[in-house]
Structures are given as structure tokens and as C-alpha cells.
Design a protein around this motif. Structure first.
Motif, PDB file in Angstrom:
ATOM      1  N   PRO A  15       3.538  -5.450   5.104  1.00 30.41           N
ATOM      2  CA  PRO A  15       3.873  -4.998   3.745  1.00 30.41           C
ATOM      3  C   PRO A  15       4.759  -5.981   2.987  1.00 30.41           C
ATOM      4  O   PRO A  15       4.647  -6.081   1.754  1.00 30.41           O
ATOM      5  CB  PRO A  15       4.582  -3.661   3.978  1.00 30.41           C
ATOM      6  CG  PRO A  15       5.052  -3.698   5.383  1.00 30.41           C
ATOM      7  CD  PRO A  15       4.055  -4.529   6.123  1.00 30.41           C
ATOM      8  N   ALA A  39      -1.276  -2.151   2.604  1.00 36.45           N
ATOM      9  CA  ALA A  39      -0.794  -0.847   3.053  1.00 36.45           C
ATOM     10  C   ALA A  39      -1.714  -0.256   4.126  1.00 36.45           C
ATOM     11  O   ALA A  39      -1.239   0.370   5.081  1.00 36.45           O
ATOM     12  CB  ALA A  39      -0.690   0.100   1.861  1.00 36.45           C
ATOM     13  N   THR A  99       5.312   7.293   6.880  1.00 30.87           N
ATOM     14  CA  THR A  99       5.678   6.342   5.831  1.00 30.87           C
ATOM     15  C   THR A  99       4.499   5.451   5.462  1.00 30.87           C
ATOM     16  O   THR A  99       4.206   5.239   4.280  1.00 30.87           O
ATOM     17  CB  THR A  99       6.858   5.460   6.291  1.00 30.87           C
ATOM     18  OG1 THR A  99       7.970   6.293   6.631  1.00 30.87           O
ATOM     19  CG2 THR A  99       7.277   4.479   5.206  1.00 30.87           C
ATOM     20  N   THR A 103       2.536   5.612   1.768  1.00 27.69           N
ATOM     21  CA  THR A 103       2.507   4.392   0.964  1.00 27.69           C
ATOM     22  C   THR A 103       1.072   3.983   0.654  1.00 27.69           C
ATOM     23  O   THR A 103       0.754   3.597  -0.476  1.00 27.69           O
ATOM     24  CB  THR A 103       3.234   3.244   1.694  1.00 27.69           C
ATOM     25  OG1 THR A 103       4.571   3.646   2.013  1.00 27.69           O
ATOM     26  CG2 THR A 103       3.292   2.002   0.817  1.00 27.69           C
ATOM     27  N   CYS A 106      -0.324   6.291  -2.014  1.00 27.38           N
ATOM     28  CA  CYS A 106       0.246   5.981  -3.335  1.00 27.38           C
ATOM     29  C   CYS A 106      -0.359   4.699  -3.909  1.00 27.38           C
ATOM     30  O   CYS A 106      -0.663   4.629  -5.113  1.00 27.38           O
ATOM     31  CB  CYS A 106       1.764   5.857  -3.239  1.00 27.38           C
ATOM     32  SG  CYS A 106       2.613   7.429  -2.976  1.00 27.38           S
ATOM     33  N   CYS A 107      -0.546   3.698  -3.071  1.00 24.66           N
ATOM     34  CA  CYS A 107      -1.171   2.452  -3.544  1.00 24.66           C
ATOM     35  C   CYS A 107      -2.618   2.702  -3.959  1.00 24.66           C
ATOM     36  O   CYS A 107      -3.086   2.196  -4.988  1.00 24.66           O
ATOM     37  CB  CYS A 107      -1.109   1.387  -2.453  1.00 24.66           C
ATOM     38  SG  CYS A 107       0.552   0.732  -2.124  1.00 24.66           S
ATOM     39  N   LEU A 127       6.440  -0.560  -4.351  1.00 27.52           N
ATOM     40  CA  LEU A 127       6.143   0.428  -3.317  1.00 27.52           C
ATOM     41  C   LEU A 127       6.119  -0.207  -1.930  1.00 27.52           C
ATOM     42  O   LEU A 127       6.611   0.365  -0.947  1.00 27.52           O
ATOM     43  CB  LEU A 127       4.798   1.102  -3.603  1.00 27.52           C
ATOM     44  CG  LEU A 127       4.757   2.108  -4.757  1.00 27.52           C
ATOM     45  CD1 LEU A 127       3.322   2.547  -5.034  1.00 27.52           C
ATOM     46  CD2 LEU A 127       5.627   3.327  -4.458  1.00 27.52           C
ATOM     47  N   LEU A 128       5.552  -1.404  -1.835  1.00 30.10           N
ATOM     48  CA  LEU A 128       5.510  -2.100  -0.544  1.00 30.10           C
ATOM     49  C   LEU A 128       6.907  -2.528  -0.100  1.00 30.10           C
ATOM     50  O   LEU A 128       7.221  -2.488   1.099  1.00 30.10           O
ATOM     51  CB  LEU A 128       4.582  -3.311  -0.639  1.00 30.10           C
ATOM     52  CG  LEU A 128       3.090  -2.977  -0.803  1.00 30.10           C
ATOM     53  CD1 LEU A 128       2.286  -4.247  -1.045  1.00 30.10           C
ATOM     54  CD2 LEU A 128       2.554  -2.244   0.425  1.00 30.10           C
ATOM     55  N   GLU A 131       8.557   0.441   1.265  1.00 29.28           N
ATOM     56  CA  GLU A 131       7.998   0.705   2.595  1.00 29.28           C
ATOM     57  C   GLU A 131       8.667  -0.158   3.651  1.00 29.28           C
ATOM     58  O   GLU A 131       8.988   0.330   4.748  1.00 29.28           O
ATOM     59  CB  GLU A 131       6.488   0.458   2.593  1.00 29.28           C
ATOM     60  CG  GLU A 131       5.841   0.737   3.939  1.00 29.28           C
ATOM     61  CD  GLU A 131       4.347   0.458   3.958  1.00 29.28           C
ATOM     62  OE1 GLU A 131       3.645   1.063   4.784  1.00 29.28           O
ATOM     63  OE2 GLU A 131       3.884  -0.382   3.161  1.00 29.28           O
ATOM     64  N   VAL A 255       6.839   9.288  -2.563  1.00 28.75           N
ATOM     65  CA  VAL A 255       7.570   8.465  -1.594  1.00 28.75           C
ATOM     66  C   VAL A 255       8.996   8.970  -1.424  1.00 28.75           C
ATOM     67  O   VAL A 255       9.526   9.047  -0.305  1.00 28.75           O
ATOM     68  CB  VAL A 255       7.559   6.983  -2.029  1.00 28.75           C
ATOM     69  CG1 VAL A 255       8.495   6.159  -1.158  1.00 28.75           C
ATOM     70  CG2 VAL A 255       6.146   6.432  -1.960  1.00 28.75           C
TER      71      VAL A 255
END
Length: 502
Positions: A15, A39, A99, A103, A106-107, A127-128, A131, A255
Motif C-alpha cells: 500500500p 489494495a 483493514t 480499504t 473504499c478504493c 486512503l492507502l 491503511e 474507514v
């Protein structure tokens, strides 16, 4: 390096490199695709970490409390005896997978919809980065390394809230930062107290107290507990949470509720209770009282809420209260309740925030007074919302039941007037949870369609089904087969309970 060590490093490196690749990709959609692929690879590596583990039910007395399935232990700052020490066991692995899954969802969701406020490329990169920080927190077995990963999450999460959130996003972001910084300072002082007294930051060696004096353990637990209470969040340190949830974009809320809160509860189990067990035994009654207060206050406030996302946010205060009550009992049943409660809350509340975002996107409002009759215009969306709400209120056979039920049972098993009272009050809080979720469903899904709802179409986008289906299936799977979480955590929990009551 063994395969397990390669996977352990890959869970963090993939990530991180994905965030860099996303930032370097000029085209926005192509960048979001790159981030989603990164992800997905992270999730594959996270799931594969279970290979080579100790098995679901293998445990023998006298073994160390922290027995990593795989670990990487390299010199980091030799002059200070700090090491880059990562490891995974049955306590951390379910949270690592959760997790990575959230993630990825969401991606993938960002491929279909990017909230107003900035580019999708920047959002996926952030977001990454979040993570990386959360996974590092769950994998770190060095206190200083744990603290650094704990801090990595702060700025990216603030940027997501302040950049893509609602009308009051900047104030909510500042509140999130200020509360979290206070907790971080307390955590840093606690780490210093332990490392200075013990001469090591190794969590494996420190678990059980490692010869720390009673005074040191009391001071360390107090500092750790306050720091993790902010992140969990525990009443009365919870007031940053509703604003952050309400203003954050949908993926940010998923998240934030799904896994970021778990950094606090995981830290309480792994670091606070594990490193300072004498302090945990001393403070357990206070922690139990505050946990039950969180359950009751969160439920009562939910009964008065008038906005969907804010109601779900306050429900998290109550649900995490059950998790903290389980931890406070310092029993195997209670710790197991906390662990399965963590995972169940992440799955169900992540789904609830996805659905709340879908309702708000379609109607333009999240006010309960403006929402009614959703089942008449969008029966599929209404049905999914009903499923998620019923799962969250703790219906037997769904994931939310086990954590709440076991937490109440653990409190009653401890016995004595205080814990019996706390168990009864927590059960009453569970009944209030059912009340406010049924109120939510009655208001939103029943009755004649309100003007904002009357224009909602019946269909669901393919991207929405892709993001929501895994959470629906997990809520069912964990509810029907709790051993998916409880079995893998049984050995380390039993070992932890043995050393903290030694």
C-alpha cells in the motif's frame, strides 16, 4: 526470508508503494485503478498471513503470550536498542484482514463515485496511507514503532475529512486532530515511562509486566488507557467522533468507524493490559463503569438524533462500550468478546455508513424528518439498510450478537455487586440499541415517500453491490460461525490471560 516474513513486509510495502504510484499517475481514473489494484494485493497478502500459523485451537500452558505466526525483527536504531519488529498472531490477524478489506472496498467504490472537494487520485492515495498506518499499528511489536505507526494515520485522515467532507468539515477535522494529538502525547509519555523503566521497547518481552514495579505499571496503564480511550472512543472523550463521522465523505466514515477506532481497543488489549497487567487489574472497575456509561449515553443520545450519519456515529460509542466492557473484565470470555466485537462492528458499521451515504447521495439529505417511505421507491436499498440495522442491534445469528452477549456474560461471570450491576445495565443498553435502530427503520423505510425520497430510483449500481456484498456476507458468516474470529484468537487470548493473572 521465509514466505511469512515476505508477506508481513508486503502488507505494509504494497500500500505504501501503491500510494506513491497513485500520486505519480497523471490520469485520475487510471490512478484510482492503480490504487484499487494495490489494495487488492494487500488484502491477498493479509489473508495469506494465516498460512503457517499455529492453528485455530492450538495452545499449551506456559508459552509466551505473544507468539507471532510470522515476525520480522531487524535492528533499527541500535544506539537506543530500538528494533523494526513486526509480527502477527490470532489477536491482530482478523483486524489486519478487516483493514485491508475495507480499504479495498473504499478504493473500489471510488472508481464509481468521488465525493466533491478534490481529485479521486488524491483521495485514494490518502486512503492507502491511512491503511499503512493502521496495519503498522496492528503489526508493530516494538512500542516506539507502534507509536510511529499510530501517528501516521493522523494527517491523512484529517485531510480526507477536511478535503472531501461536508459543509462543516474543517471544524470537524480540527477537532479530530486536537483530540488525537492529546491522546498521542499521553501515549508517547507512557511509552517513555515503560521503556525507561524496563530498558526495552519489545512488546513480546514486556507482556506480563516484565518486572516493572507496581508504581510504574499504574502510571503506564493510566497513560495508555487515556490515550487509547480517546481513539476508541470512550465516554466522555468521545465528542470528536460524531462530528468527524457526520462531516467525512462516505469512504472516510467507513474507514474511520470500521478500523481506525480499533487502533484504540487493540492498543488497550495488546499494550495497556499486556504491558501493565497490574495497572489493568487496579483500574478495571473504573474502566468497566465508563464502558457501561458509554453504552447507555450512546444509546440515549441515538434515541434523540435527527440525522442518519450522526445516529450511526453515536451508535459506535455504544458498541465500542461493549468492547471496552469486555476488556475491563480481564477474562478470556471478555477479551474474546472484545475481539469479535471489534470485527463485527467494523463490518456492520462500515456497511451502515455505505448505505447512509447512498441514501444521502440519492435524496440530498440525511435528516430523519425528511426521509420516509424508502421501501416504496427503493426496496433493495431499504432491505439492505434493514439488514445492517438488525445486525447492528445484535440479532442472534448475525455478527453483532456475539460481542455484546459475551461482554455481558463476562461481566456477570466476574461476579460481585459492581460487575453484576454493570452486566445488567449493559444488557439494558442492548435493549436501547434495538429501540433506536427500529426507530430509524420506521422513520426511513416506512410510511408514504417524502418528497426527497419520492424521486429515488429502485436500482442499485454495480459498484455499490460490489462494495456492499462482502460486508453482508461477512456479517452472516461471523454470526453463524463465530469461530472464524474466536477460534483463531483463542490461543493468544488464553496465553495473555495467563500472564496478566500470574
Amino acid at each position: 526470508m521465509t514466505l511469512g516474513q515476505v508477506l508481513l513486509v508486503a502488507v505494509l510495502v504494497v500500500p505504501a508503494l501503491g500510494a506513491v504510484a497513485v500520486a505519480a499517475t497523471p490520469r485520475d481514473r487510471a490512478a484510482r485503478v492503480v490504487g484499487t489494484v494495490a489494495a487488492a494485493l494487500t488484502l491477498l497478502a493479509a489473508v495469506a498471513l494465516v498460512s503457517g500459523g499455529r492453528g485455530w485451537f492450538a495452545w499449551s500452558a506456559g508459552t509466551p503470550a505473544v507468539r507471532p505466526w510470522h515476525q520480522v525483527d531487524l535492528p533499527w536504531v541500535p544506539g537506543l536498542d530500538l528494533r523494526f519488529h513486526l509480527g502477527v498472531d490470532g489477536i491482530s490477524w482478523p483486524l489486519v484482514v478487516l483493514t485491508a478489506l475495507l480499504t479495498l472496498l473504499c478504493c473500489a467504490y471510488s472508481l464509481w463515485r468521488v465525493p466533491d472537494g478534490g481529485s479521486g487520485r488524491a483521495l485514494v492515495a490518502l486512503l492507502l496511507l491511512v491503511e499503512v498506518g493502521i496495519l503498522g499499528t496492528f503489526l508493530a511489536l516494538d512500542l516506539v514503532l507502534f507509536f510511529l505507526f499510530f501517528e501516521v494515520v493522523l494527517l491523512p485522515m484529517y485531510t480526507i475529512i477536511a478535503g472531501w467532507g461536508g459543509a462543516d468539515r474543517r471544524r470537524a477535522g480540527r477537532k479530530f486532530v486536537l483530540y488525537t494529538l492529546v491522546g498521542s502525547v499521553l501515549l508517547l509519555v507512557g511509552v517513555y515511562v515503560v521503556v525507561a523503566a524496563a530498558g526495552t521497547a519489545d512488546v513480546v518481552a514486556l507482556t506480563g509486566g516484565a518486572g516493572l514495579s507496581r508504581g510504574t505499571q499504574l502510571a503506564a496503564f493510566t497513560l495508555f488507557a487515556l490515550a487509547f480511550a480517546v481513539k476508541s472512543p470512550l465516554w466522555p472523550l468521545h465528542s470528536w467522533l460524531p462530528d468527524a463521522h457526520t462531516q467525512a465523505p462516505t469512504v472516510g466514515s467507513v474507514v474511520l468507524a470500521g478500523v481506525l477506532l480499533k487502533m484504540g481497543t487493540y492498543g488497550l488489549i495488546r499494550v495497556a493490559v499486556g504491558v501493565a497487567p497490574e495497572g489493568a487489574r487496579w483500574a478495571a472497575p473504573v474502566l468497566g463503569v465508563l464502558a457501561v456509561a458509554a453504552i447507555l449515553v450512546g444509546s440515549l443520545v441515538c434515541l434523540a438524533q435527527t440525522e442518519v450519519k450522526r445516529l450511526i456515529a453515536y451508535s459506535s460509542v455504544g458498541h465500542m462500550g461493549f468492547v471496552l466492557l469486555g476488556v475491563a473484565t480481564l477474562t478470556a470470555t471478555g477479551i474474546q468478546a472484545a475481539l469479535i466485537g471489534n470485527v463485527a462492528h467494523g463490518v456492520i458499521t462500515g456497511l451502515l455508513f455505505f448505505l447512509a451515504g447512498a441514501v444521502k447521495d440519492r435524496t440530498g439529505t440525511g435528516a430523519l424528518a425528511d426521509l420516509s417511505g424508502l421501501r416504496e421507491t427503493a426496496p433493495r436499498l431499504a432491505g439492505l439498510l434493514a439488514f445492517a440495522a438488525i445486525a447492528s442491534l445484535g440479532l442472534p445469528g448475525l455478527a453483532g450478537f456475539w460481542g455484546e452477549a459475551f461482554a455481558v456474560v463476562a461481566a456477570i461471570q466476574v461476579g460481585g455487586p459492581l460487575w453484576l450491576t454493570l452486566g445488567v445495565l449493559a444488557a439494558i443498553g442492548g435493549a436501547l440499541t434495538a429501540a433506536y435502530f427500529l426507530r430509524l427503520l420506521r422513520q426511513v423505510t416506512h410510511g408514504r415517500p417524502s418528497p426527497p425520497v419520492s424521486g429515488v430510483g429502485a436500482g442499485l449500481a454495480g459498484a455499490e453491490l460490489t462494495a456492499w456484498s462482502p460486508l453482508v456476507l461477512l456479517a452472516l458468516a461471523i454470526g453463524l460461525v463465530p469461530a472464524l474470529v474466536l477460534g483463531v484468537a483463542e490461543a493468544p487470548v488464553d496465553a495473555l490471560i495467563e500472564v496478566i493473572h500470574r
